[in-house]
Structure formats: structure tokens, C-alpha cells
Write a protein that holds these residues in place. Structure first.
Motif, PDB file in Angstrom:
ATOM      1  N   ILE A 119      19.477  -0.433   9.911  1.00  0.00           N
ATOM      2  CA  ILE A 119      18.800   0.504   9.004  1.00  0.00           C
ATOM      3  C   ILE A 119      17.399  -0.005   8.648  1.00  0.00           C
ATOM      4  O   ILE A 119      16.404   0.646   8.926  1.00  0.00           O
ATOM      5  CB  ILE A 119      19.639   0.751   7.729  1.00  0.00           C
ATOM      6  N   MET A 120      17.328  -1.222   8.077  1.00  0.00           N
ATOM      7  CA  MET A 120      16.012  -1.714   7.637  1.00  0.00           C
ATOM      8  C   MET A 120      15.057  -1.940   8.807  1.00  0.00           C
ATOM      9  O   MET A 120      13.858  -1.717   8.666  1.00  0.00           O
ATOM     10  CB  MET A 120      16.168  -2.986   6.811  1.00  0.00           C
ATOM     11  N   HIS A 121      15.600  -2.396   9.938  1.00  0.00           N
ATOM     12  CA  HIS A 121      14.748  -2.534  11.125  1.00  0.00           C
ATOM     13  C   HIS A 121      14.804  -1.276  11.994  1.00  0.00           C
ATOM     14  O   HIS A 121      14.349  -1.284  13.136  1.00  0.00           O
ATOM     15  CB  HIS A 121      15.130  -3.786  11.934  1.00  0.00           C
ATOM     16  N   GLY A 122      15.394  -0.209  11.469  1.00  0.00           N
ATOM     17  CA  GLY A 122      15.447   1.077  12.159  1.00  0.00           C
ATOM     18  C   GLY A 122      14.733   2.115  11.320  1.00  0.00           C
ATOM     19  O   GLY A 122      13.573   1.920  10.944  1.00  0.00           O
ATOM     20  N   TRP A 123      15.468   3.168  10.919  1.00  0.00           N
ATOM     21  CA  TRP A 123      14.817   4.261  10.177  1.00  0.00           C
ATOM     22  C   TRP A 123      14.408   3.860   8.764  1.00  0.00           C
ATOM     23  O   TRP A 123      13.619   4.554   8.117  1.00  0.00           O
ATOM     24  CB  TRP A 123      15.682   5.518  10.165  1.00  0.00           C
ATOM     25  N   GLY A 124      14.914   2.714   8.274  1.00  0.00           N
ATOM     26  CA  GLY A 124      14.559   2.274   6.930  1.00  0.00           C
ATOM     27  C   GLY A 124      13.381   1.307   6.891  1.00  0.00           C
ATOM     28  O   GLY A 124      13.095   0.710   5.863  1.00  0.00           O
ATOM     29  N   TRP A 125      12.704   1.159   8.028  1.00  0.00           N
ATOM     30  CA  TRP A 125      11.594   0.201   8.144  1.00  0.00           C
ATOM     31  C   TRP A 125      10.474   0.479   7.133  1.00  0.00           C
ATOM     32  O   TRP A 125       9.780  -0.428   6.691  1.00  0.00           O
ATOM     33  CB  TRP A 125      11.064   0.227   9.582  1.00  0.00           C
ATOM     34  N   GLY A 126      10.323   1.732   6.740  1.00  0.00           N
ATOM     35  CA  GLY A 126       9.284   2.119   5.784  1.00  0.00           C
ATOM     36  C   GLY A 126       9.283   1.259   4.517  1.00  0.00           C
ATOM     37  O   GLY A 126       8.230   0.880   4.027  1.00  0.00           O
ATOM     38  N   TRP A 127      10.462   0.950   4.006  1.00  0.00           N
ATOM     39  CA  TRP A 127      10.566   0.076   2.819  1.00  0.00           C
ATOM     40  C   TRP A 127      10.553  -1.396   3.218  1.00  0.00           C
ATOM     41  O   TRP A 127       9.975  -2.224   2.536  1.00  0.00           O
ATOM     42  CB  TRP A 127      11.863   0.341   2.048  1.00  0.00           C
ATOM     43  N   HIS A 128      11.238  -1.706   4.328  1.00  0.00           N
ATOM     44  CA  HIS A 128      11.445  -3.108   4.695  1.00  0.00           C
ATOM     45  C   HIS A 128      10.169  -3.767   5.224  1.00  0.00           C
ATOM     46  O   HIS A 128       9.984  -4.975   5.078  1.00  0.00           O
ATOM     47  CB  HIS A 128      12.562  -3.195   5.741  1.00  0.00           C
TER      48      HIS A 128
ATOM     49  N   GLU B 202       5.323  -8.383   5.894  1.00  0.00           N
ATOM     50  CA  GLU B 202       3.871  -8.537   5.924  1.00  0.00           C
ATOM     51  C   GLU B 202       3.414  -9.430   4.783  1.00  0.00           C
ATOM     52  O   GLU B 202       3.962  -9.358   3.694  1.00  0.00           O
ATOM     53  CB  GLU B 202       3.205  -7.157   5.772  1.00  0.00           C
ATOM     54  N   PRO B 203       2.421 -10.271   5.038  1.00  0.00           N
ATOM     55  CA  PRO B 203       1.913 -11.119   3.952  1.00  0.00           C
ATOM     56  C   PRO B 203       1.254 -10.281   2.862  1.00  0.00           C
ATOM     57  O   PRO B 203       0.643  -9.246   3.164  1.00  0.00           O
ATOM     58  CB  PRO B 203       0.866 -12.010   4.630  1.00  0.00           C
ATOM     59  N   HIS B 204       1.431 -10.673   1.618  1.00  0.00           N
ATOM     60  CA  HIS B 204       0.809  -9.927   0.515  1.00  0.00           C
ATOM     61  C   HIS B 204       0.738 -10.808  -0.717  1.00  0.00           C
ATOM     62  O   HIS B 204       1.390 -11.855  -0.787  1.00  0.00           O
ATOM     63  CB  HIS B 204       1.609  -8.660   0.207  1.00  0.00           C
ATOM     64  N   ASP B 205      -0.016 -10.376  -1.711  1.00  0.00           N
ATOM     65  CA  ASP B 205      -0.181 -11.165  -2.941  1.00  0.00           C
ATOM     66  C   ASP B 205       0.627 -10.615  -4.115  1.00  0.00           C
ATOM     67  O   ASP B 205       0.830 -11.304  -5.108  1.00  0.00           O
ATOM     68  CB  ASP B 205      -1.662 -11.213  -3.351  1.00  0.00           C
ATOM     69  N   GLU B 206       1.106  -9.377  -4.015  1.00  0.00           N
ATOM     70  CA  GLU B 206       1.842  -8.780  -5.129  1.00  0.00           C
ATOM     71  C   GLU B 206       3.187  -9.486  -5.313  1.00  0.00           C
ATOM     72  O   GLU B 206       3.776  -9.978  -4.355  1.00  0.00           O
ATOM     73  CB  GLU B 206       2.115  -7.286  -4.895  1.00  0.00           C
ATOM     74  N   ALA B 207       3.665  -9.485  -6.554  1.00  0.00           N
ATOM     75  CA  ALA B 207       4.950 -10.135  -6.846  1.00  0.00           C
ATOM     76  C   ALA B 207       6.118  -9.301  -6.324  1.00  0.00           C
ATOM     77  O   ALA B 207       7.146  -9.825  -5.917  1.00  0.00           O
ATOM     78  CB  ALA B 207       5.098 -10.347  -8.341  1.00  0.00           C
ATOM     79  N   LEU B 208       5.940  -7.972  -6.320  1.00  0.00           N
ATOM     80  CA  LEU B 208       7.029  -7.100  -5.874  1.00  0.00           C
ATOM     81  C   LEU B 208       6.713  -6.464  -4.531  1.00  0.00           C
ATOM     82  O   LEU B 208       5.550  -6.305  -4.155  1.00  0.00           O
ATOM     83  CB  LEU B 208       7.287  -6.010  -6.918  1.00  0.00           C
ATOM     84  N   GLU B 209       7.799  -6.093  -3.825  1.00  0.00           N
ATOM     85  CA  GLU B 209       7.650  -5.432  -2.528  1.00  0.00           C
ATOM     86  C   GLU B 209       8.439  -4.125  -2.572  1.00  0.00           C
ATOM     87  O   GLU B 209       9.418  -4.018  -3.296  1.00  0.00           O
ATOM     88  CB  GLU B 209       8.263  -6.315  -1.430  1.00  0.00           C
TER      89      GLU B 209
ATOM     90  N   HIS C 149      18.138 -15.836  -0.123  1.00  0.00           N
ATOM     91  CA  HIS C 149      16.996 -15.140   0.475  1.00  0.00           C
ATOM     92  C   HIS C 149      15.735 -15.202  -0.388  1.00  0.00           C
ATOM     93  O   HIS C 149      14.713 -15.720   0.026  1.00  0.00           O
ATOM     94  CB  HIS C 149      17.371 -13.692   0.785  1.00  0.00           C
ATOM     95  N   ASP C 150      15.830 -14.687  -1.595  1.00  0.00           N
ATOM     96  CA  ASP C 150      14.627 -14.648  -2.442  1.00  0.00           C
ATOM     97  C   ASP C 150      14.258 -16.040  -2.953  1.00  0.00           C
ATOM     98  O   ASP C 150      13.087 -16.373  -3.067  1.00  0.00           O
ATOM     99  CB  ASP C 150      14.848 -13.687  -3.619  1.00  0.00           C
TER     100      ASP C 150
END
Ligand SMILES: [Zn+2]
Ligand SMILES: [Zn+2]
Length: 177
Positions: A33-42, A47-54, A99-100
Motif C-alpha cells: 500500500i505505502m509503496h503502491g497506491w498509498g505512496w502519496g503519503w509515504h 525524502e529529506p526534509h526539515d519539518e518535524a512532521l511528515e 522506527h521513529d
């Protein structure tokens, strides 16, 4: 006797069974799901980023709402469901720890496991992030991890270039994303 079996054994089996099932389900949904049709959220998690939340955190929120719903069903309708909700919640804590916390260091201290099973889980998930994009990734579970050599072999079989620094455990390497 029968009373105590119902009181202790059945809840214990429901909790342990649910935790085991959740690791399987988390790995399955992460891969399909996450690496399929749910990739939009995952995607935000890869990706690298500076925000605390994803955006990817919304999956954890969705699971939490589902667990609350099951607690309610268990309390008002069929009691075994309450224990299933306990199992899902325990899995949520394990997911956060491994994980986190351990891999992505989203807690306020730095601890990198140097040996044993924790190191294996840590490196396995670093390898999950070592491939760019959603295809050709390995190691989709969070609590159970395959031996690292087997994962490296799979990465070679997938014929995808991967970031070798994922296997280094010196402190100088860039932070995991
Ligand atoms: Zn992923
Ligand atoms: Zn991750």
C-alpha cells in the motif's frame, strides 16, 4: 479453572497474537500500500526534509483512530475486541520505539545500537531507505528484520543502486531519513 482461562489466557493470546499479526500486516501494507497506491503519503518519509512532521505520520494517526474505535466496540459490544485493541496499541509503541526512535532518532536523545538484534533492525531499515524512490526497496517490517547480508543480496538482485553509507555505523554519516 475455566474461569481463569477465560480471564487470563484468552486475553494474553489475543494480545500476543495481535502484536504478531500487526507486524505481518504492517510489513505487508508498507510494501503493497505505502509503496503502491498509498505512496502519496509515504513519499514524505523517503525524502529529506526539515519539518518535524511528515504526511506519512497520518498513517499512524489512522491506526490510532482505528484502535480507539476497537476499544469502543470492545467496551460496548464484544469484549475480546478490547484486547485486540490493546495488542494494536502495544504494536504502535513498538513501532514508535524501533522506527521513529531507534532508526530515525525522533526522540530527544541519540542512541545508535552497535550490536545484536537492535543493530540488525536499525541497519535493515536504513537499507530500506538506501534506495531512491518507491521501487526496488527491501525490508518492509519494523520489529522483525531479515539478516542484513540477505537484504544486501536482495538489493543487488533488484539491480538498484543503493546508498552504501546505510551500512556504516560511524557517527560521521548523515542522519537517516
Ligand atoms: Zn518505505
Ligand atoms: Zn523509515
Amino acid at each position: 479453572m475455566i474461569e481463569s482461562v477465560l480471564h487470563y489466557l484468552v486475553p494474553a493470546l489475543l494480545v500476543v497474537g495481535t502484536v504478531v499479526f500487526m507486524e505481518w500486516f504492517a510489513a505487508w501494507s508498507h510494501e503493497h500500500i505505502m509503496h503502491g497506491w498509498g505512496w502519496g503519503w509515504h513519499k514524505s518519509h523517503h525524502e529529506p526534509h526539515d519539518e518535524a512532521l511528515e504526511k506519512n505520520d497520518l498513517y499512524a494517526v489512522a491506526f490510532a483512530f482505528f484502535a480507539v474505535f476497537l476499544f469502543w466496540l470492545g467496551a460496548t459490544w464484544f469484549w475480546p475486541i478490547w484486547w485486540i485493541a490493546v495488542g494494536i496499541s502495544i504494536y504502535g509503541v513498538l513501532y514508535f520505539f524501533f522506527h521513529d526512535g531507534l532508526v530515525h532518532q525522533r526522540w530527544p536523545f541519540k542512541y545508535i545500537p552497535r550490536k545484536g538484534y537492535l543493530k540488525r533492525v536499525y541497519q535493515a531499515h536504513r537499507l530500506h531507505h538506501a534506495v531512491e524512490g518507491r521501487d526496488g526497496c527491501v525490508s518492509f517490517g519494523f520489529v522483525y528484520a531479515e539478516p542484513v547480508e540477505r537484504l544486501v543480496k536482495k538489493l543487488h538482485q533488484n539491480k538498484r543502486g543503493f546508498d552504501q553509507t546505510a551500512l556504516k555505523d560511524d557517527d560521521g554519516r548523515p542522519e537517516a531519513h
